[in-house]
Motif scaffolding. Structure first.
Motif, PDB file in Angstrom:
ATOM      1  N   TRP A 141      32.444  40.630 -81.218  1.00  0.00           N
ATOM      2  CA  TRP A 141      33.199  41.795 -80.764  1.00  0.00           C
ATOM      3  C   TRP A 141      34.599  41.379 -80.331  1.00  0.00           C
ATOM      4  O   TRP A 141      35.592  42.019 -80.694  1.00  0.00           O
ATOM      5  N   SER A 160      34.252  45.034 -72.671  1.00  0.00           N
ATOM      6  CA  SER A 160      32.881  45.401 -72.973  1.00  0.00           C
ATOM      7  C   SER A 160      31.933  44.437 -72.265  1.00  0.00           C
ATOM      8  O   SER A 160      32.235  43.257 -72.099  1.00  0.00           O
ATOM      9  N   LYS A 213      43.863  41.886 -75.649  1.00  0.00           N
ATOM     10  CA  LYS A 213      43.316  42.849 -76.614  1.00  0.00           C
ATOM     11  C   LYS A 213      41.858  43.162 -76.314  1.00  0.00           C
ATOM     12  O   LYS A 213      41.475  44.318 -76.290  1.00  0.00           O
ATOM     13  N   ARG A 214      41.039  42.125 -76.135  1.00  0.00           N
ATOM     14  CA  ARG A 214      39.611  42.346 -75.880  1.00  0.00           C
ATOM     15  C   ARG A 214      39.075  41.304 -74.908  1.00  0.00           C
ATOM     16  O   ARG A 214      39.326  40.118 -75.064  1.00  0.00           O
ATOM     17  N   GLY A 226      43.695  45.984 -72.017  1.00  0.00           N
ATOM     18  CA  GLY A 226      42.986  45.907 -73.290  1.00  0.00           C
ATOM     19  C   GLY A 226      41.600  46.514 -73.195  1.00  0.00           C
ATOM     20  O   GLY A 226      41.251  47.180 -72.228  1.00  0.00           O
ATOM     21  N   GLU A 227      40.798  46.267 -74.228  1.00  0.00           N
ATOM     22  CA  GLU A 227      39.424  46.763 -74.249  1.00  0.00           C
ATOM     23  C   GLU A 227      38.514  45.782 -73.513  1.00  0.00           C
ATOM     24  O   GLU A 227      38.696  44.576 -73.604  1.00  0.00           O
TER      25      GLU A 227
END
Length: 121
Positions: A118, A105, A78-79, A102-103
């Motif tokens: 986050w 960052s 997911k992240r 997924g995301e």
């Protein structure tokens, strides 16, 4: 070296890589990876320390093998937060982000708490 971070939010796995990462480091990390892959959702924080030097003996091959072991779990990612001050890693992340499920960052080392939050959200 790969070490698991202990002060992570619920549902988030965190690691710190430093020095030269070897095949033995990946072998020792495997139980953590297996636990992470058992989750319905994978939320991950990877801290790349200032003293990270890349792969040592057998590290690259072990990394590729472990990467292939996650293929059937891609939908669970997911992240992923990558935390580093190494500029070249930021460039690589921007170029290769399309390959990461997924995301994703990028955060600076001074933003570790923000990266954890986050990833957990």
């Amino acid at each position: 070296m790969i070490e698991e971070l202990q002060d992570m939010p619920a549902g988030v796995v965190g690691i710190r890589v430093s020095g030269r990462v070897t095949a033995e480091d990946f072998h020792q990390f495997k139980p953590t990876l297996d636990r992470m892959l058992d989750a319905d959702e994978i939320r991950f924080v990877e801290v790349v320390a200032a003293d990270y030097e890349g792969f040592g003996q057998g590290g690259l091959i072990a990394d590729v093998k472990q990467g292939f072991s996650t293929i059937k779990h891609l939908h669970a990612f997911k992240r992923t937060a990558v935390v580093t001050d190494k500029e070249w890693i930021g460039h690589a992340m921007h170029a290769l982000a399309w390959m990461i499920p997924g995301e994703v960052s990028l955060f600076g080392l001074d933003e570790l708490d923000a990266a954890k939050q986050w990833a957990a959200s």
